[in-house]
Design an enzyme around this catalytic site. Sequence first.
Site, PDB file in Angstrom:
ATOM      1  N   HIS A   1     -60.461  30.434 -38.401  1.00 30.04           N
ATOM      2  CA  HIS A   1     -60.306  31.733 -37.728  1.00 30.04           C
ATOM      3  C   HIS A   1     -58.810  32.004 -37.656  1.00 30.04           C
ATOM      4  O   HIS A   1     -58.017  31.119 -37.331  1.00 30.04           O
ATOM      5  CB  HIS A   1     -60.978  31.614 -36.354  1.00 30.04           C
ATOM      6  CG  HIS A   1     -60.408  32.453 -35.270  1.00 30.04           C
ATOM      7  ND1 HIS A   1     -60.392  33.812 -35.326  1.00 30.04           N
ATOM      8  CD2 HIS A   1     -59.871  32.118 -34.061  1.00 30.04           C
ATOM      9  CE1 HIS A   1     -59.845  34.282 -34.199  1.00 30.04           C
ATOM     10  NE2 HIS A   1     -59.534  33.267 -33.429  1.00 30.04           N
TER      11      HIS A   1
ATOM     12  N   TYR B   1     -58.184  40.222 -30.771  1.00 30.76           N
ATOM     13  CA  TYR B   1     -57.767  39.947 -29.394  1.00 30.76           C
ATOM     14  C   TYR B   1     -56.281  39.612 -29.371  1.00 30.76           C
ATOM     15  O   TYR B   1     -55.703  39.241 -30.398  1.00 30.76           O
ATOM     16  CB  TYR B   1     -58.614  38.830 -28.763  1.00 30.76           C
ATOM     17  CG  TYR B   1     -58.469  37.456 -29.396  1.00 30.76           C
ATOM     18  CD1 TYR B   1     -57.431  36.606 -29.037  1.00 30.76           C
ATOM     19  CD2 TYR B   1     -59.382  37.014 -30.347  1.00 30.76           C
ATOM     20  CE1 TYR B   1     -57.295  35.352 -29.607  1.00 30.76           C
ATOM     21  CE2 TYR B   1     -59.262  35.758 -30.920  1.00 30.76           C
ATOM     22  CZ  TYR B   1     -58.221  34.926 -30.555  1.00 30.76           C
ATOM     23  OH  TYR B   1     -58.082  33.681 -31.126  1.00 30.76           O
TER      24      TYR B   1
ATOM     25  N   ASP C   1     -92.989  25.412 -17.581  1.00 25.84           N
ATOM     26  CA  ASP C   1     -94.382  25.436 -17.137  1.00 25.84           C
ATOM     27  C   ASP C   1     -95.235  25.216 -18.376  1.00 25.84           C
ATOM     28  O   ASP C   1     -94.917  25.738 -19.446  1.00 25.84           O
ATOM     29  CB  ASP C   1     -94.742  26.751 -16.439  1.00 25.84           C
ATOM     30  CG  ASP C   1     -94.827  27.907 -17.403  1.00 25.84           C
ATOM     31  OD1 ASP C   1     -93.871  28.076 -18.197  1.00 25.84           O
ATOM     32  OD2 ASP C   1     -95.829  28.637 -17.393  1.00 25.84           O
TER      33      ASP C   1
HETATM   34  P1  FAD Z   1     -61.277  19.330 -30.108  1.00 24.20           P
HETATM   35  O1  FAD Z   1     -60.113  19.843 -29.395  1.00 24.20           O
HETATM   36  O2  FAD Z   1     -61.319  19.558 -31.576  1.00 24.20           O
HETATM   37  O3  FAD Z   1     -61.372  17.794 -29.791  1.00 24.20           O
HETATM   38  C1  FAD Z   1     -62.225  16.924 -30.494  1.00 24.20           C
HETATM   39  C2  FAD Z   1     -61.458  15.635 -30.682  1.00 24.20           C
HETATM   40  O4  FAD Z   1     -62.319  14.669 -31.268  1.00 24.20           O
HETATM   41  C3  FAD Z   1     -60.305  15.816 -31.635  1.00 24.20           C
HETATM   42  O5  FAD Z   1     -59.103  15.540 -30.965  1.00 24.20           O
HETATM   43  C4  FAD Z   1     -60.594  14.829 -32.743  1.00 24.20           C
HETATM   44  O6  FAD Z   1     -59.446  14.201 -33.259  1.00 24.20           O
HETATM   45  C5  FAD Z   1     -61.552  13.847 -32.084  1.00 24.20           C
HETATM   46  N1  FAD Z   1     -62.418  13.184 -33.040  1.00 24.20           N
HETATM   47  C6  FAD Z   1     -63.204  13.778 -33.964  1.00 24.20           C
HETATM   48  N2  FAD Z   1     -63.832  12.859 -34.714  1.00 24.20           N
HETATM   49  C7  FAD Z   1     -63.437  11.641 -34.253  1.00 24.20           C
HETATM   50  C8  FAD Z   1     -63.744  10.309 -34.628  1.00 24.20           C
HETATM   51  N3  FAD Z   1     -64.579  10.035 -35.642  1.00 24.20           N
HETATM   52  N4  FAD Z   1     -63.163   9.313 -33.958  1.00 24.20           N
HETATM   53  C9  FAD Z   1     -62.311   9.578 -32.924  1.00 24.20           C
HETATM   54  N5  FAD Z   1     -61.981  10.829 -32.533  1.00 24.20           N
HETATM   55  C10 FAD Z   1     -62.542  11.849 -33.195  1.00 24.20           C
HETATM   56  N6  FAD Z   1     -61.323  29.053 -27.191  1.00 24.20           N
HETATM   57  C11 FAD Z   1     -61.179  29.780 -26.072  1.00 24.20           C
HETATM   58  O7  FAD Z   1     -61.876  29.541 -25.108  1.00 24.20           O
HETATM   59  N7  FAD Z   1     -60.265  30.790 -25.994  1.00 24.20           N
HETATM   60  C12 FAD Z   1     -59.472  31.100 -27.041  1.00 24.20           C
HETATM   61  O8  FAD Z   1     -58.653  32.009 -26.960  1.00 24.20           O
HETATM   62  C13 FAD Z   1     -59.620  30.374 -28.241  1.00 24.20           C
HETATM   63  N8  FAD Z   1     -58.890  30.690 -29.312  1.00 24.20           N
HETATM   64  C14 FAD Z   1     -58.981  29.941 -30.430  1.00 24.20           C
HETATM   65  C15 FAD Z   1     -58.160  30.259 -31.503  1.00 24.20           C
HETATM   66  C16 FAD Z   1     -58.195  29.493 -32.637  1.00 24.20           C
HETATM   67  C17 FAD Z   1     -57.296  29.820 -33.781  1.00 24.20           C
HETATM   68  C18 FAD Z   1     -59.114  28.417 -32.726  1.00 24.20           C
HETATM   69  C19 FAD Z   1     -59.197  27.592 -33.946  1.00 24.20           C
HETATM   70  C20 FAD Z   1     -59.938  28.114 -31.661  1.00 24.20           C
HETATM   71  C21 FAD Z   1     -59.898  28.887 -30.514  1.00 24.20           C
HETATM   72  N9  FAD Z   1     -60.719  28.618 -29.427  1.00 24.20           N
HETATM   73  C22 FAD Z   1     -60.566  29.334 -28.273  1.00 24.20           C
HETATM   74  C23 FAD Z   1     -61.761  27.580 -29.485  1.00 24.20           C
HETATM   75  C24 FAD Z   1     -61.301  26.299 -28.819  1.00 24.20           C
HETATM   76  O9  FAD Z   1     -60.027  25.985 -29.259  1.00 24.20           O
HETATM   77  C25 FAD Z   1     -62.236  25.145 -29.121  1.00 24.20           C
HETATM   78  O10 FAD Z   1     -63.554  25.554 -29.021  1.00 24.20           O
HETATM   79  C26 FAD Z   1     -61.986  23.972 -28.179  1.00 24.20           C
HETATM   80  O11 FAD Z   1     -60.631  23.646 -28.170  1.00 24.20           O
HETATM   81  C27 FAD Z   1     -62.816  22.762 -28.588  1.00 24.20           C
HETATM   82  O12 FAD Z   1     -62.473  21.676 -27.781  1.00 24.20           O
HETATM   83  P2  FAD Z   1     -63.093  20.235 -28.070  1.00 24.20           P
HETATM   84  O13 FAD Z   1     -62.551  19.295 -27.071  1.00 24.20           O
HETATM   85  O14 FAD Z   1     -64.547  20.353 -28.177  1.00 24.20           O
HETATM   86  O15 FAD Z   1     -62.653  19.892 -29.548  1.00 24.20           O
END
Ligand code: FAD
Length: 830
Positions: free
Chosen positions: A222, A260, A552
């Site tokens: 995105h 946005y 239910d």
């Molecule tokens: P992540 O932050 O991706 O964390 C997952 C972690 O798991 C990572 O650090 C990764 O390294 C670790 N991991 C994965 N696989 C393994 C493995 N095998 N072993 C060990 N570690 C592993 N959301 C909003 O609410 N508002 C916004 O304005 C917004 N803007 C966005 C703009 C952009 C450009 C993008 C890309 C996203 C945006 N989002 C926004 C969405 C939001 O950033 C994400 O949905 C959110 O940060 C996800 O958090 P998370 O902790 O689930 O995932």
Amino acid sequence: SQRVVIIGAGIVGTNLADELVSRGWKNITVVEQGPLSMPGGSTSHAPGLVFQTNASKTMTLFAKYTIEKFLALEQDGQSCFNQLGGLEIATTPERLEDLKRRHGYAQSWGVEAHLIDTDECVRRYPLLNREIILGGLYIPNDGLALAARATQLLIERTRNAGVRYHEHTVVTGIEKDNGHVTGVTTNNGTIPADIIVSAAGFWGVEIGAMVGLKVPLLPLAHQYAKTTAVPGLVGRDVNKRINAMNAELPILRYQDQDLYYREHGEQYGIGYYGHRPMPVVAASLGVTPKEVDDKHMPSRLEFTSEDFEPAWKATKELLPALRETEIADGFNGIFSFTPDGGSVVGQAPNLDGFWVAEAVWVTHSAGVARAVAEILTEGRSRIDIAECDVSRFEEVQLSPEYISETSQQNFVEVYDIIHPLAPKESPRNLRVSPFHARQREQGAFFLEVGGWERPHWYEANTDLVKTLPTGWRHVDRDAWSSKFYSPIAAAEAWKTRNAVAMYDMSTFHRFSVSGPGAVHLLQRITTSDVTKPSGTITHTLLLNAHGGILSDIFVSRLEDDSFQLGANTSTDLAYLAREARRQEKHTPGQWVQVRDVTGSTCCLGLWGPRARDVIRSISSEDFSNKGLPYMGVKQTSIAGVPVTMFRKSYVGEHGWEIQTTPEYGQRLWDVLWQAGKPQGLVAAGRAAFNGLRLEKGIRASGSDMSSEYNPYEARVTYAVHMDKKEDFVGKAALQRLSKQAPTRQLRCLTVDDGRSMILGKEPVFHNGQTVGYVTNAAFGYTVRKPVAYAWLPTKVQEGDSVEIEYFGKRIKATITADPLYDPQEHRLRN
Ligand code: FAD
């Protein structure tokens, strides 16, 4: 306490560690493949806009809590949330209408919201081009989350409380034994675990695959770009406010162009959803490097400027001050989309102790984390998670093709105005009942649910509309509630109440529960006594340990150890299967097999005062009240078709659900059709069904009732048998609750003017104050008024007048005793 391993130290994983540790759990390890200071997942670059308002109550409440928590998460006098307010603007009349609807959601879910005119939009946001603004929705409590900072503060806080963090540690496998997780394998060895929660963000698919769990999310890139300094903003003192987020103006949404905005000091940040979907396979991104920085992280791909061109043009139109700037920096950032736009949360249906919390925005992160922590520590979440439960998907919705196509579609439509009944255009025809060919001949108008094609009305009944008696004639609707609706539904309802109609019930979930432990299982998890003799149907509830309603269900005892369940969702199946496994482990003799038989059976509801005449003409079996009483079930045959007859009804009329197996389906339709003609039989669809169901007062699990409410509040105590000698899940809680007067109840409302439709989720006002929300609404054909159910405080009583807000207008309604139709059940029992 239990040994918990959380995979991923993004905003979700760290919040979960915090929620668990604050509830007294001690043995928690977080494993992160990247460096903890900047793990490199989606959180590491999230601009952090938090718009709370959502059609989903669950998601809105998750967002509310995230704000609350981030406001309180402070260091050096600086919190992790900047409550600038949120502004959504309309540049088209359709959007302006949609903002009114969103204003309704906000009020329903308790979020302060204001519809504002063009002047007020410009006053609140002076950079806007007033020429194109028609109005806006302003939410004072929205704002910016500082997600990366919150993550760091949470790591520090939880570390101090004893949580162990392993950075640069990649999870490569999940160990299990006897259907339960036992540990996490990493490049640095194995960590034993009783509970594993995958909070791996868009890597969730890969983690799920380690245990054979299909995690229905698709990583998509995105676009997010920053401009050069905006001349008008240069030199302004953003530090006047305590504000590490460098922003003063509200966060801004321009949904008409999929855009946005937020400020970054003198620069602007622009997020764009209008470009082509750009799916990514997480595994292809390789191992997260030891060094991660702002510009180099696995979740950040090269900016494709050609995709951003329409966004840039639209931005300069909306915010003329930005015409003097250029794009300084941009990237295509990866995060998760899902087939229905919801998060993916909960325990895996196929492996005990394996949990997921994925496809979660920063906006909902603390809310989701709290919900998971509550379920783990207390056995339930205060906010119902059914809408984001990992097991809500049907098998067909878990194929890679389905996940990919529908998640991409969700990306495309993320800001679109979508009618609540609007079906997917594609993929369609994934599941059709054996009656499908006949339904098409009758001109069925199909909508889609769970991959099924479900008729909502039949064009073949068009001519009946003209012949309807005065009291049954169609009442005109507004344009929005007329969508995906036809006046033909009134004719089908009339036929159901006055002759006989045939409804395809194949899409309802049917499970078989059998084996020596079947009775024990059902006695333990339902609120009713199912030990009645074979041939009886019991309408009962599944509760959580706190008395909250999970579902239910109809339990039909076919034989001593063999039951068929009429249930609501795949989540019901996951729950039953898990409880069956648990029972077998603890009491090996009490094994029980739980199978989904939805696809291996099909079913027609034949209902109406002449239903018995239809059956009599093709069967010599005794279908009198004696031969098959109300809530009885019988395996037999009619016109040579082997069937199971269930004497029950969702529409409040005499008749049966007639079930057979798919190879006989078409024959069943044909014999009923032929036999029904002299009785005036028609095929009828969901539009009529919904109205008839509601005026009969039959609640729908998931919308009318959820785990947030107990049977006293939902007024379904007829399905609870406290005198059952066995203990059942939720019984102790009900004993407690039965001594307290409920403070809120599910009530029936009828619309005073007899014509103004509502669709559900609208706020309800009493004496000018918001007091609750509508769960479901439909036109009540027999009572000739729109009917709604709503959650309201008990102080609002029968006969009281309330108002329902629909697109900004107030509709007068009255709280009415229910069920509105046939409260004595004469029609059902005779
Ligand atoms: P992540 O932050 O991706 O964390 C997952 C972690 O798991 C990572 O650090 C990764 O390294 C670790 N991991 C994965 N696989 C393994 C493995 N095998 N072993 C060990 N570690 C592993 N959301 C909003 O609410 N508002 C916004 O304005 C917004 N803007 C966005 C703009 C952009 C450009 C993008 C890309 C996203 C945006 N989002 C926004 C969405 C939001 O950033 C994400 O949905 C959110 O940060 C996800 O958090 P998370 O902790 O689930 O995932």
